[in-house]
Scaffold this active site. Structure first.
Site, mmCIF file in Angstrom:
data_model
loop_
_atom_site.group_PDB
_atom_site.id
_atom_site.type_symbol
_atom_site.label_atom_id
_atom_site.label_comp_id
_atom_site.label_asym_id
_atom_site.label_seq_id
_atom_site.Cartn_x
_atom_site.Cartn_y
_atom_site.Cartn_z
ATOM 1 C CG ASN C 69 16.836 -14.660 26.358
ATOM 2 O OD1 ASN C 69 16.312 -14.910 25.287
ATOM 3 N ND2 ASN C 69 17.134 -13.340 26.659
ATOM 4 C CG LEU C 73 14.830 -14.239 17.448
ATOM 5 C CD1 LEU C 73 15.487 -13.902 16.094
ATOM 6 C CD2 LEU C 73 14.127 -13.100 18.051
ATOM 7 C CB CYS C 131 18.728 -11.628 18.235
ATOM 8 S SG CYS C 131 18.271 -13.254 19.257
ATOM 9 C CE LYS C 166 16.895 -4.789 21.929
ATOM 10 N NZ LYS C 166 15.683 -5.071 22.758
ATOM 11 N N GLY C 218 19.204 -7.877 32.701
ATOM 12 C CA GLY C 218 18.929 -7.614 34.078
ATOM 13 C C GLY C 218 19.738 -6.544 34.822
ATOM 14 N N GLY C 266 13.167 -4.724 30.620
ATOM 15 C CA GLY C 266 13.058 -6.251 30.159
ATOM 16 C C GLY C 266 13.064 -7.011 31.200
#
Ligand SMILES: Cc1cc2nc3c(=O)[nH]c(=O)nc-3n(C[C@H](O)[C@H](O)[C@H](O)COP(=O)(O)OP(=O)(O)OC[C@H]3O[C@@H](n4cnc5c(N)ncnc54)[C@H](O)[C@@H]3O)c2cc1C
Ligand SMILES: Cc1cc2nc3c(=O)[nH]c(=O)nc-3n(C[C@H](O)[C@H](O)[C@H](O)COP(=O)(O)OP(=O)(O)OC[C@H]3O[C@@H](n4cnc5c(N)ncnc54)[C@H](O)[C@@H]3O)c2cc1C
Ligand SMILES: Cc1cc2nc3c(=O)[nH]c(=O)nc-3n(C[C@H](O)[C@H](O)[C@H](O)COP(=O)(O)O)c2cc1C
Ligand SMILES: Cc1cc2nc3c(=O)[nH]c(=O)nc-3n(C[C@H](O)[C@H](O)[C@H](O)COP(=O)(O)O)c2cc1C
Ligand code: FES
Ligand code: FES
Lengths: 245, 305, 305, 245
Positions: C69, C73, C131, C166, C218, C266
């Site tokens: 992806n 954000l 991110c 994170k 994934g 997720g």
């Protein structure tokens, strides 16, 4: 080794978690009992190694124990499913130097290759005996099939619900010295059998987690007295003298 | 007729497809399956100076669209390879061989390269500074630019053959490491080695691999490998052998478009022993679909246009 | 009866399963599908001070056992979240909420945390310093220990709520970064964010994602995530929320055995909107199989024994 | 939205790369033409979004173009395959404010949802017209099916092998001003149609690469005059006025 499609003809449940699968296909690469096939399963990256229990010109018999997601899936595939298969893997049992009355020793699902082995030894006029170990009576399978081959079969169960209470070693211990075993089963069983003073010699079929199954990755290597050896290509059957625990 | 040949630091391969180190042994097992001369080259099993028994069992675990290995550089050692494998390779394969070379010290790397100097068939030295499965006192040489540069320097002076450094993905900035190798005279780069990963066995509640961690490879890692090939292509002028998750002519083409001059195929060989053959057979049609007459025109193609 | 509850920095969750940030929005879509009160918590979409439109299309690519992806954000900004989402969350979920907070400067991180100080239902601030899809002048704050420490310091003084940093996987040494956060007073850590990856579109011969790179997540990344959770568990004393590739009760249990106190899920939610519900329903049986009465006993279990 | 298993009943090839699939299952979540389903395919991580072409109480009709590995696999699945399906996704065409004689405008596989749309408009007593664009005559499909609904159908092909030579816009351009279109097709087509001076209004069905298909990931967001909007949840159909290119 060949790679070809085998068609699942039938899956027959033998116990709570053990199944007998019949596959149709090109069995020409299978040349000795104790060899195995490596099955591709939908959605799984690695193939699953399964011993050849028995075979004829066009059929493979496999005994499969549900041990995880792959085998769970395998035994439940619908009849007619085609399985991409590497066939004729490994060196099976070497019957050339085996005494007349060798003891086939199997634990749990490890008895699978011993069936085809017994059948061929008997066909060759030998008189093998079998000692088969299970957890309990409910876990036992292929008793009739072994009996039908016409050989002497001793059963051991851990809880004593069938045959001798205890392990296959508890049966083997009662035999005189000078026994030759052809063994397949979980590693602790192999190790215990290997240590028996009764043994004059034997062949032991090993398991290991495999990536390729045909000798390319050395993922399955064990250390032997001959140096590092691949279970898939140099085994799965190893001679008693060569084994290091 | 599509021209599949590619050239890497002066070495011409008949096609870009190269079985990756550690998934092809020294060629013996595959020579029983197909004619190895269809291959562009092959990269032999990572070889150290002394023989190594490798790690204890289990060494293999599965994961989604991939596998973990913790073989731990099991190999017969450089002398045995020169004595027993090289002469056999000459019989089963007639193209240029890539020698994957490992070491635990700068001296060992250099010595291994020197020992290969007279091996005619070895046309490229692939210096593996990124094996995640050996704990040689902490990080491996490939995990920071200074030690990567040091290895490059050591092997550069030890051999006249083209030297390709094999880089790993377990780093913050692979481009920086690539530049360090380039600065020290590397002739090319190979990337990526495996991603450090692990699995836990729910039955024992302990790490599944005896070595605890292993290297993740297979289709699962392809997007990571592709991104790193892209980044390194932008960072250096060296030819790149792209590796990681390639399992088809299509994924090989993506690798080349990202910047690879040749493509190594690893785990796919283990799942399907004929994987490289199939990929090579599929390449001409794919090139036609992509409108290229020379497959080498794909290299870096995605960077401009 | 198995006790599924877990405690993270003093916050008790009824079970360890937490939908991961960016795959659960602010809960609205899933509240139409099942009762959110079955969840341990949920981590809302990464929120910045100002609204962000996100990256251009395409933002999504597929890969083997995973997806990429490059959403970039996209979010309505902190004020809109306080005004429109928080009151709605109070209606659809009655447990503790994890607020995923992003920023492009230390001040922005701190301000976003301050703005949440009165949000009763927000019990944990999950400060996203990893991110990979926003190019805020190069690397993100999570890619080196110094900037990770700086963010921790900035948010630590801005809020009384527990702060979880994170962390992302695209680093050489995640344990070092974890230690830097711990030293500055972090209350916990969440890992991992996505792996930087890319795909190339063979039809256009260009990067498939408009942003060129995207974040891989994934099942493909599970072994990498597990290994990092293990490493960080060994490096710090902080509670860890494990994340990356979890798609079943079994993989959630592996995460806990590696050291996670709670587990975020997720991409699995995107493929199967009921994934978290199924995992939660499967946990009691799995705990019985594993012989644990309190699921929290799994945490770190694979490190000893 | 529902999640349930649909059974593939039949796959019928319409052109070189377009197939009509009939699926049986619970269609209760489908409420408007222009909605889509999201199909899980064996071995693929993401689902594949496919427009509902038509539906009744127990069946879905889909038109699928082979565009890559997933759709290639989908159209070749054996009859009887069960497909895990998210159904009733997205907002379809909003028929409340559509004029009597709206022009259904479709390009290639984009005509799929227009078929069910036309059928329902006609059933509701309206008189839509259709302009369908294909690359060539060999690529054209569903001509009879549209004709059988009893509406005026114009065809455009890029090579002129059928109907008007050119694009759907070349047909639309010949119409007087004040047209209202219901359009679905590739983005360049939508953009060209959107720009036509003939248009008084219209609805445009968009495509985007999707991860979830039900609004959770904002992966499919496009920018509109109303701000960022998710193609899967807020669309796929957007009003002419709201669209930004
Ligand atoms: C030479 C050989 C012959 C075998 N013969 C038989 C047989 O006849 N019948 C039978 O039921 N089983 C046999 N096994 C064991 C069988 O391969 C495993 O039970 C099976 O691979 C487990 O797969 P899974 O997906 O169910 O388990 P999972 O635990 O989900 O498998 C994960 C991974 O670990 C591997 N793995 C797990 N357990 C074993 C194991 N015990 N041995 C090797 N790999 C393992 C799997 O192959 C897979 O790569 C044999 C193994 C070997 C090596
Ligand atoms: C709302 C909607 C309705 C659709 N309706 C139809 C229809 O009725 N009939 C039909 O044939 N096709 C339809 N499509 C397009 C269809 O989803 C893609 O052709 C298909 O997903 C391609 O998958 P693949 O595996 O064959 O291609 P690959 O390129 O291998 O797919 C890789 C990834 O990209 C995605 N992708 C590739 N092309 C597209 C595309 N054009 N749109 C969206 N995602 C794409 C795939 O879903 C997958 O995630 C629709 C798309 C959307 C968004
Ligand atoms: C079983 C196995 C053994 C490997 N051994 C080596 C090695 O000795 N030297 C090396 O440089 N890479 C080694 N690798 C890494 C591969 O060469 C390759 O870089 C990696 O697997 C990624 O490619 P793939 O995804 O195609 O497998 C090994 C990989 C596997 C799977
Ligand atoms: C579509 C998408 C959007 C995401 N957005 C965010 C985000 O806003 N903030 C964040 O910290 N992580 C974000 N992530 C990362 C996830 O929270 C998670 O860390 C990662 O996907 C790994 O877990 P998984 O493999 O279970 O998906 C996003 C992931 C996806 C797939
Ligand atoms: S499994 Fe690869 S060598 Fe044995
Ligand atoms: S695809 Fe996830 S929001 Fe549209």
């Amino acid at each position: 080794m060949t790679k070809s499609a085998f068609t699942l003809e039938q899956a027959r449940q033998l116990t709570g978690d053990v199944w007998e699968l019949t596959l149709a296909g090109d069995t020409s690469a299978v040349t000795a009992p104790g060899q195995f096939v490596n099955l591709e399963l939908p959605g799984k990256f690695l193939r699953r190694p399964i011993s050849v229990c028995d075979w004829d010109e066009g059929r493979l018999l496999l005994l499969v124990k549900e041990a995880g997601a792959g085998t769970r899936q395998l035994v439940r595939l619908p009849a007619g499913t085609e399985l991409d298969t590497l066939s004729g893997l490994g060196n099976g049992f070497d019957l050339s130097a085996v005494p007349e009355n060798a003891v086939l020793t199997g634990g749990g699902i490890g008895i699978a290759p011993l069936y085809g082995l017994a059948k061929r030894m008997i066909a060759a006029g030998r008189r093998p005996r079998a000692v088969l170990g299970f957890r309990s009576k409910a876990d036992a399978f292929y008793r009739e099939e072994f009996a039908a081959l016409g050989l002497e079969v001793h059963i051991a169960t851990e809880d004593g619900s069938l045959g001798t209470r205890g392990f296959v070693t508890d049966v083997l211990k009662t035999l005189p010295e000078g026994q030759y075993v052809l063994a397949c089963g979980p590693t602790p069983m192999l190790k215990a059998v290997h240590a028996l003073p009764q043994l004059s010699g034997g062949q032991f079929s090993f398991e290991a987690r495999m990536a390729c199954g045909f000798g390319a990755c050395v993922g399955c290597t064990i250390q032997t007295k001959q140096g590092p050896r691949r279970v898939c290509k140099d085994g799965p059957v190893f001679q008693k003298e060569d084994i290091v625990w | 007729m599509v021209d599949l040949s590619v050239t890497l630091a002066g070495v011409t391969l008949k096609n870009p497809i190269v079985p990756a180190s550690g998934t092809f042994g020294y060629g013996r097992e595959f020579a029983e399956l197909y004619d190895l001369d269809i291959l562009g080259s092959f990269s032999w099993k990572g070889t150290t100076r002394a023989p190594r028994p490798g790690n204890p069992q289990p060494r293999i675990a599965e994961s989604a669209a991939g596998m973990l290995n913790a073989v731990g550089l099991q190999n017969p050692g450089m002398e045995a390879v020169l004595r027993e494998e090289l002469p056999n390779i000459a019989k089963i394969f007639h193209g240029p061989v890539i020698a994957n070379v490992c070491g635990f010290s700068l001296e060992e790397y250099a010595e291994n390269c020197r020992m290969l100097e007279d091996a005619e068939q070895v046309k490229i030295l692939e210096v593996n500074i990124s094996c995640p499965n050996v704990h040689a006192g902490g990080k491996n040489f490939g995990s920071d630019p200074h030690s990567a540069a040091a290895v490059t320097r050591a092997v550069r002076t030890a051999t006249k053959k083209p030297v390709f450094l094999k880089l790993g993905p377990n780093v913050t900035d692979i481009a920086e490491i690539a530049r360090a190798c380039e600065a020290e005279g590397a002739d090319g780069l190979c990337l990526i080695n495996t991603l450090l990963g692990m699995r836990i066995d729910l039955n024992t509640k302990r790490p599944l691999l005896a070595n605890r961690t292993g290297g993740l490879s297979g289709p699962a890692v392809f997007p990571v490998a592709l991104r790193m090939v892209w980044d390194v292509y932008e960072a250096v002028k060296l030819p790149i052998i792209g590796c990681g998750g390639v399992d088809s002519a299509e994924t090989a083409a993506e690798m080349m478009l990202a910047g690879a001059s040749a493509v190594e195929v690893g785990a796919a060989n283990l799942r399907d022993p004929w994987a490289c053959k199939t990929i090579i057979e599929d390449l001409p049609n794919l090139c036609e679909r992509l409108g290229v007459e020379h497959i080498s025109d794909l290299t870096g193609g995605a960077h401009h246009g």
